[in-house]
Design a protein around this motif. Structure first.
Motif, PDB file in Angstrom:
ATOM      1  N   GLY A  78      -0.449 -80.495  -6.878  1.00  0.00           N
ATOM      2  CA  GLY A  78       0.373 -79.531  -6.148  1.00  0.00           C
ATOM      3  C   GLY A  78      -0.434 -78.412  -5.538  1.00  0.00           C
ATOM      4  N   HIS A  79      -1.741 -78.395  -5.774  1.00  0.00           N
ATOM      5  CA  HIS A  79      -2.545 -77.309  -5.221  1.00  0.00           C
ATOM      6  C   HIS A  79      -3.162 -77.654  -3.870  1.00  0.00           C
ATOM      7  N   ASP A  80      -3.071 -78.917  -3.492  1.00  0.00           N
ATOM      8  CA  ASP A  80      -3.530 -79.375  -2.185  1.00  0.00           C
ATOM      9  C   ASP A  80      -4.955 -78.950  -1.863  1.00  0.00           C
ATOM     10  N   CYS A  81      -5.099 -77.839  -1.158  1.00  0.00           N
ATOM     11  CA  CYS A  81      -6.415 -77.582  -0.593  1.00  0.00           C
ATOM     12  C   CYS A  81      -6.989 -76.228  -0.966  1.00  0.00           C
ATOM     13  N   PHE A  82      -6.199 -75.354  -1.542  1.00  0.00           N
ATOM     14  CA  PHE A  82      -6.687 -74.012  -1.835  1.00  0.00           C
ATOM     15  C   PHE A  82      -7.297 -73.937  -3.236  1.00  0.00           C
ATOM     16  N   CYS A  83      -8.101 -72.904  -3.473  1.00  0.00           N
ATOM     17  CA  CYS A  83      -8.523 -72.625  -4.846  1.00  0.00           C
ATOM     18  C   CYS A  83      -7.352 -71.942  -5.545  1.00  0.00           C
ATOM     19  N   GLN A  84      -7.444 -71.854  -6.861  1.00  0.00           N
ATOM     20  CA  GLN A  84      -6.322 -71.309  -7.628  1.00  0.00           C
ATOM     21  C   GLN A  84      -5.970 -69.876  -7.216  1.00  0.00           C
ATOM     22  N   ASP A  85      -6.997 -69.055  -7.019  1.00  0.00           N
ATOM     23  CA  ASP A  85      -6.768 -67.650  -6.662  1.00  0.00           C
ATOM     24  C   ASP A  85      -6.033 -67.525  -5.332  1.00  0.00           C
ATOM     25  N   CYS A  86      -6.540 -68.240  -4.341  1.00  0.00           N
ATOM     26  CA  CYS A  86      -5.936 -68.140  -3.002  1.00  0.00           C
ATOM     27  C   CYS A  86      -4.516 -68.683  -3.013  1.00  0.00           C
ATOM     28  N   GLN A  87      -4.309 -69.769  -3.752  1.00  0.00           N
ATOM     29  CA  GLN A  87      -2.955 -70.321  -3.777  1.00  0.00           C
ATOM     30  C   GLN A  87      -1.984 -69.359  -4.454  1.00  0.00           C
ATOM     31  N   ARG A  88      -2.464 -68.696  -5.491  1.00  0.00           N
ATOM     32  CA  ARG A  88      -1.620 -67.713  -6.180  1.00  0.00           C
ATOM     33  C   ARG A  88      -1.260 -66.570  -5.214  1.00  0.00           C
ATOM     34  N   GLN A  89      -2.284 -66.118  -4.480  1.00  0.00           N
ATOM     35  CA  GLN A  89      -2.036 -65.034  -3.520  1.00  0.00           C
ATOM     36  C   GLN A  89      -1.109 -65.486  -2.399  1.00  0.00           C
ATOM     37  N   LEU A  90      -1.301 -66.720  -1.974  1.00  0.00           N
ATOM     38  CA  LEU A  90      -0.441 -67.254  -0.920  1.00  0.00           C
ATOM     39  C   LEU A  90       1.012 -67.287  -1.398  1.00  0.00           C
ATOM     40  N   TYR A  91       1.211 -67.720  -2.615  1.00  0.00           N
ATOM     41  CA  TYR A  91       2.566 -67.876  -3.124  1.00  0.00           C
ATOM     42  C   TYR A  91       3.292 -66.532  -3.227  1.00  0.00           C
ATOM     43  N   ARG A  92       2.495 -65.476  -3.395  1.00  0.00           N
ATOM     44  CA  ARG A  92       3.094 -64.123  -3.441  1.00  0.00           C
ATOM     45  C   ARG A  92       3.679 -63.699  -2.098  1.00  0.00           C
ATOM     46  N   CYS A  93       3.312 -64.405  -1.017  1.00  0.00           N
ATOM     47  CA  CYS A  93       3.835 -64.054   0.316  1.00  0.00           C
ATOM     48  C   CYS A  93       5.235 -64.611   0.538  1.00  0.00           C
ATOM     49  N   ARG A  94       5.756 -65.397  -0.419  1.00  0.00           N
ATOM     50  CA  ARG A  94       7.062 -66.037  -0.190  1.00  0.00           C
ATOM     51  C   ARG A  94       8.175 -64.989  -0.150  1.00  0.00           C
ATOM     52  N   LEU A  95       9.201 -65.296   0.616  1.00  0.00           N
ATOM     53  CA  LEU A  95      10.385 -64.442   0.666  1.00  0.00           C
ATOM     54  C   LEU A  95      11.284 -64.822  -0.500  1.00  0.00           C
ATOM     55  N   HIS A  96      11.827 -63.835  -1.176  1.00  0.00           N
ATOM     56  CA  HIS A  96      12.679 -64.157  -2.319  1.00  0.00           C
ATOM     57  C   HIS A  96      14.028 -64.699  -1.880  1.00  0.00           C
ATOM     58  N   GLN A  97      14.377 -64.386  -0.626  1.00  0.00           N
ATOM     59  CA  GLN A  97      15.647 -64.893  -0.107  1.00  0.00           C
ATOM     60  C   GLN A  97      15.390 -65.476   1.285  1.00  0.00           C
ATOM     61  N   PRO A  98      14.907 -66.709   1.335  1.00  0.00           N
ATOM     62  CA  PRO A  98      14.499 -67.286   2.623  1.00  0.00           C
ATOM     63  C   PRO A  98      15.647 -67.375   3.638  1.00  0.00           C
ATOM     64  N   SER A  99      16.894 -67.425   3.160  1.00  0.00           N
ATOM     65  CA  SER A  99      18.023 -67.599   4.084  1.00  0.00           C
ATOM     66  C   SER A  99      18.549 -66.258   4.608  1.00  0.00           C
ATOM     67  N   LYS A 100      17.874 -65.178   4.219  1.00  0.00           N
ATOM     68  CA  LYS A 100      18.303 -63.827   4.609  1.00  0.00           C
ATOM     69  C   LYS A 100      18.464 -63.661   6.128  1.00  0.00           C
ATOM     70  N   PHE A 101      17.611 -64.349   6.886  1.00  0.00           N
ATOM     71  CA  PHE A 101      17.640 -64.187   8.344  1.00  0.00           C
ATOM     72  C   PHE A 101      18.423 -65.306   9.031  1.00  0.00           C
ATOM     73  N   TRP A 102      19.130 -66.086   8.240  1.00  0.00           N
ATOM     74  CA  TRP A 102      19.934 -67.166   8.824  1.00  0.00           C
ATOM     75  C   TRP A 102      21.262 -66.565   9.280  1.00  0.00           C
ATOM     76  N   GLN A 103      21.234 -65.938  10.439  1.00  0.00           N
ATOM     77  CA  GLN A 103      22.437 -65.322  10.986  1.00  0.00           C
ATOM     78  C   GLN A 103      22.367 -65.304  12.509  1.00  0.00           C
ATOM     79  N   PRO A 104      23.550 -65.277  13.157  1.00  0.00           N
ATOM     80  CA  PRO A 104      23.562 -65.305  14.614  1.00  0.00           C
ATOM     81  C   PRO A 104      22.910 -64.058  15.205  1.00  0.00           C
ATOM     82  N   PRO A 105      22.443 -64.075  16.448  1.00  0.00           N
ATOM     83  CA  PRO A 105      22.596 -65.193  17.386  1.00  0.00           C
ATOM     84  C   PRO A 105      21.563 -66.315  17.192  1.00  0.00           C
ATOM     85  N   LEU A 106      20.457 -66.017  16.513  1.00  0.00           N
ATOM     86  CA  LEU A 106      19.453 -67.059  16.332  1.00  0.00           C
ATOM     87  C   LEU A 106      19.034 -67.118  14.859  1.00  0.00           C
TER      88      LEU A 106
END
Ligand SMILES: [Zn+2]
Length: 238
Positions: free
Chosen positions: A37-65
């Motif tokens: 599941g780590h694909d291509c990053f080292c552990q540190d970078c993947q951990r840092q990358l994962y911290r960039c996730r939005l806790h509510q990805p559907s927050k911006f799912w609203q009209p008009p776009l």
């Protein structure tokens, strides 16, 4: 059905396999993690990358776009996307596509609100640019996204007109720059007339590119459900 892949796919896959053998983290050049599941990053970078996730990805799912995004554009996610686009690291797309698919699968209400069949259309690059880069990053992300989400990938759009870089342009200039940049693939309308399109791009910042593509599809009477993006610029107030 409708899942058309160019002949270069096999070449691209060989290329990906070759890069995997090197197993070097594309962000820090230390050895990449061998954990599943780590694909291509080292552990540190993947951990840092994962911290960039939005806790509510559907927050911006609203009209008009409506936009579904996996992460906030900035930090390690920004660097990962730069590695993918400008430093010839196509393997990064695989993990980012999977993350985006997880955000999608975690938001089942979105899929339920859209008229089936759903199809995923990556935002195309102009042929010259794709030749220069060797691949379209949005398409690589879309492939990983579709593998995980089980939605079909369809190449519905072409980008016929080369556009100037959007950087440094005013919003009006951006929209003008992109006017008529996209067109609908000739076979697409016949095969997917009743489908709902999910447009997929790597980054959603001002939304000009996405809006331009949506406009072209809607003018062709094709229904667009919304935008899927790995990263979205988020404005923080106060
Ligand atoms: Zn690293």
């Amino acid at each position: 059905m409708g899942y058309k892949l160019g002949g270069w796919r096999n070449l691209a896959d060989l290329f990906l396999a070759d890069l995997f053998l090197k197993a070097e983290c594309p962000l820090c050049q230390r050895p990449a993690s061998t954990e599943p599941g780590h694909d291509c990053f080292c552990q540190d970078c993947q951990r840092q990358l994962y911290r960039c996730r939005l806790h509510q990805p559907s927050k911006f799912w609203q009209p008009p776009l409506p936009v579904l995004a996996w992460g906030e554009y900035g930090g390690t996610l920004k660097r990962s996307l730069a590695a993918l686009k400008y430093h010839n690291q196509p393997q990064v797309a695989r993990l980012l596509g999977r993350y985006l698919a997880e955000a999608w699968l975690d938001s089942p209400a979105i899929a339920r609100s859209l008229a089936p069949p759903l199809i995923v259309v990556p935002i195309p690059l102009h042929a010259n640019k794709q030749k220069q880069r060797g691949y379209n990053q949005a398409e690589l992300i879309a492939r990983a996204f579709c593998d995980r989400s089980r939605l079909p990938l369809v190449h519905g759009l072409r980008r016929d007109r080369a556009t100037e870089a959007q950087f440094g342009l005013t919003p009006e200039e951006r929209m003008q720059n992109l006017e008529n940049a996209f067109c609908i693939d000739a076979h697409f309308k016949k095969r997917h007339a009743t489908a709902t399109v999910l447009l997929l791009d790597d980054i959603y910042t001002t939304g000009t590119t996405a809006r331009s593509a949506v406009q072209v599809l809607r003018q062709g009477n094709i229904s667009v459900g919304g935008i899927l993006a790995v990263a979205k610029a988020v404005q923080h107030h106060g």
